[in-house]
Scaffold this motif. Structure first.
Motif, PDB file in Angstrom:
ATOM      1  N   ARG A   1       8.681  37.466  25.636  1.00 22.35           N
ATOM      2  CA  ARG A   1       8.750  37.399  24.175  1.00 22.35           C
ATOM      3  C   ARG A   1       7.714  36.432  23.614  1.00 22.35           C
ATOM      4  NH1 ARG A   1      14.418  37.314  25.097  1.00 22.35           N
ATOM      5  NH2 ARG A   1      14.360  35.052  24.810  1.00 22.35           N
ATOM      6  N   SER A   2       7.508  35.315  24.302  1.00 23.39           N
ATOM      7  CA  SER A   2       6.544  34.318  23.817  1.00 23.39           C
ATOM      8  C   SER A   2       5.148  34.919  23.730  1.00 23.39           C
ATOM      9  CB  SER A   2       6.548  33.094  24.740  1.00 23.39           C
ATOM     10  OG  SER A   2       7.808  32.465  24.757  1.00 23.39           O
TER      11      SER A   2
ATOM     12  N   SER B   1       3.315  36.038  20.121  1.00 26.87           N
ATOM     13  CA  SER B   1       2.054  35.352  19.839  1.00 26.87           C
ATOM     14  C   SER B   1       0.925  36.361  19.656  1.00 26.87           C
ATOM     15  CB  SER B   1       1.717  34.378  20.974  1.00 26.87           C
ATOM     16  OG  SER B   1       2.690  33.372  21.099  1.00 26.87           O
TER      17      SER B   1
ATOM     18  N   PRO C   1       0.681  31.055  23.066  1.00 28.24           N
ATOM     19  CA  PRO C   1       1.781  31.580  23.893  1.00 28.24           C
ATOM     20  C   PRO C   1       2.172  30.635  25.024  1.00 28.24           C
ATOM     21  CG  PRO C   1      -0.266  32.726  24.385  1.00 28.24           C
ATOM     22  CD  PRO C   1      -0.522  31.889  23.173  1.00 28.24           C
TER      23      PRO C   1
ATOM     24  N   GLU D   1       4.292  27.807  23.528  1.00 31.34           N
ATOM     25  CA  GLU D   1       5.641  28.292  23.229  1.00 31.34           C
ATOM     26  C   GLU D   1       6.448  28.496  24.505  1.00 31.34           C
ATOM     27  OE1 GLU D   1       8.913  29.596  21.090  1.00 31.34           O
ATOM     28  OE2 GLU D   1       7.080  28.606  20.397  1.00 31.34           O
ATOM     29  N   THR D   2       5.762  28.891  25.561  1.00 31.44           N
ATOM     30  CA  THR D   2       6.452  29.171  26.824  1.00 31.44           C
ATOM     31  C   THR D   2       6.880  27.900  27.534  1.00 31.44           C
ATOM     32  OG1 THR D   2       5.245  31.231  27.117  1.00 31.44           O
ATOM     33  CG2 THR D   2       6.187  30.234  29.086  1.00 31.44           C
TER      34      THR D   2
END
Length: 498
Positions: free
Chosen positions: A39-40, A44, A89, A92-93
């Motif tokens: 999802r990340s 992104s 990304p 965020e991950t």
């Protein structure tokens, strides 16, 4: 209203491509049931594509004629600002890692340096590793295309020492590529080089997988080889299942980093009738063989003092370990042979870090993905030195450009190469001083400076007496340890420890 790719600013095009590539690790993570990471990357990539589409629509029809120097500015923006987008990304991950560390990681990857802030790298998931490798691979492709479309017309990046950089030469010897408009030249270079780059990467990937590597490991090693980034999954070439056979194949593909003539003649920088007459290839082979023999003799004398020269197999392994490692660091890839430790165990001697630093400083070929001073500049200085020694014997001799070995070099190419070497030395001194002020010892600061300026990040793990985990780098006014994060304590992108 129809948008044409040539009407979109080059930097926006690069960001669009980056957004599209984010879907690849998203798919890999989805297949591995790592939904958080998937999802990340997916969100992104979607956000980047949406914003870039709005920008492309907004600037459509508002731009004047693009100049070559505008593409040079776009290239600078790509190396400085594009990592901020590429880091989204991954930031965020990883969750708790500061954004500046992720940005540093993406700068290191895009410039094919390969210096990592996460150790051990084997704790990261395959999707995150794949993203690091893809960014480095994209950076290598960017250098291939930019060399033909931007650097060659402006006589930069090593072309200034060739006859192409001579005043008046561009008007008489221009090819269709050089006469085209800047954006047309960029698109033509991309169309010509992208199939070669992808094909070579795919061929090496298949060979490594056939020899026993996991698909993700083989792909990472293949991308790291073609881009000379040295970014792997943490297993490294020395611990991969392909073994010495895989190293031999990688050695052959590293030849593409010694001279652009091995895969393209689009720049026409130095005339040659065959690859055997290519000055960069010949000089590169000479350096590899001379340094490898020196290392072998060093280890052989060390083994002789230990009275352990009766094992010919250990000697052969030590010789191959030296040849592969020298070739790897000359091209600023930074792979370490699986037999490199055999040489040390055989002789009882430590890694000759200073030799590896010198190899990385020499670097690979002009207009390739390799860093360093470049072989062609070194060759220009060698030709000049040869001429000066000839004058010592025959003071009245007249030396022309058509003398043996000098064809294709600019009349004052050696002077320009020497100026570049002095600028490189001053930059090295300045960066070393700044890193020493940040809290590193002189040895650590020197290794980090050479690694950064030559884009040979793995030097930090091989050249010193300690790994890069103990080095400290100043960033944003604060000192960050390169290995300050325990991989077992943070977000979903880390592998769970056993």
């Amino acid at each position: 209203m129809t948008l044409r790719l040539s009407q979109i600013p080059l930097f926006v095009q690069m960001v669009l491509i980056s957004g599209l590539l984010m879907y690849v690790p998203a798919a890999v993570a989805l297949v591995q049931n790592d939904h958080f990471v998937s999802r990340s990357f997916f969100y992104s990539g979607t956000m980047v594509l949406f914003v870039c589409t709005l920008i492309a629509i907004a600037v459509h029809g508002t731009r004047g004629r693009t100049r070559t120097v505008d593409n040079l500015k776009a290239l600078f923006l790509a190396l400085a600002l594009l990592p901020a987008v590429l880091a989204l990304p991954m930031y965020e991950t990883l969750g708790v890692v500061p954004y500046v560390d992720v940005y540093f990681e993406m700068v290191s990857s895009l410039t094919t340096t390969g210096m990592t802030t996460y150790e051990p790298a084997s704790m990261l998931t395959d999707a995150v590793h794949l993203w690091r490798g893809m960014v480095g691979w994209l950076g290598g492709l960017l250098m291939w295309v930019a060399a033909a479309a931007v650097l060659a017309p402006l006589s930069l990046g090593g072309f200034e020492v060739t006859a192409m950089g001579e005043p008046g030469q561009l008007d008489t010897g221009q090819t269709h590529m050089q006469r085209a408009r800047p954006m047309k030249r960029w698109s033509r270079a991309a169309q010509a080089l992208l199939p070669i780059y992808v094909g070579l990467t795919g061929a090496l990937w298949i060979m490594l997988v056939v020899l026993g590597d996991r698909p993700i490991v083989g792909l990472m090693n293949a991308m790291a080889t073609l881009s000379t980034s040295g970014i792997t999954t943490g297993v490294g070439v020395q611990n991969s299942n392909s073994g010495v056979a895989g190293e031999m194949i990688i050695f052959l593909f590293l030849l593409f980093a010694l001279s652009r003539s091995t895969f393209s003649s689009d720049t026409g920088a130095v005339r040659r009738n065959s690859l055997l007459e290519d000055p960069e290839l010949r000089l590169g082979f000479l350096i590899v063989m001379v340094v490898a023999v020196m290392l072998f003799m060093r280890h052989w004398f060390g083994a002789l003092s230990e009275e352990d020269v009766s094992d010919p197999l250990a000697g052969l392994k030590a010789a191959w370990g030296g040849i592969f490692t020298v070739m790897s660091f000359l091209t600023t890839t930074g792979f370490e042979s699986s037999e490199w430790h055999v040489a040390r165990d055989w002789s009882g001697l430590q890694t000759p870090g200073l030799i590896l630093l010198a190899l990385a400083m020499v670097g690979g070929g002009v207009a390739t993905t390799a860093g360093g001073v470049k072989l062609l500049r070194v060759y220009a200085l060698y030709v000049q030195g040869l001429g000066e020694m000839e004058r010592l014997v025959h003071p009245n001799v007249v030396l022309g450009r058509k003398r043996a070995g000098a064809r294709g070099l600019r009349r004052r190419g050696a002077v320009i190469a020497w100026v570049f070497f002095m600028l490189f030395a001053l930059s090295l001194a300045a960066v070393t001083l700044l890193l020493a002020l940040a809290g590193n010892s002189f040895e650590e600061a020197l290794i980090l400076a050479v690694s950064a300026l030559t884009t040979a990040g793995p030097l930090t793990q091989v050249a010193g007496r300690v790994p890069n985990c103990d080095f400290v780098v100043g960033a944003g006014g604060k000192a960050y340890s390169l290995c300050s994060y325990d991989c077992r304590t943070v977000g979903g992108a880390w592998r769970s420890s056993p």
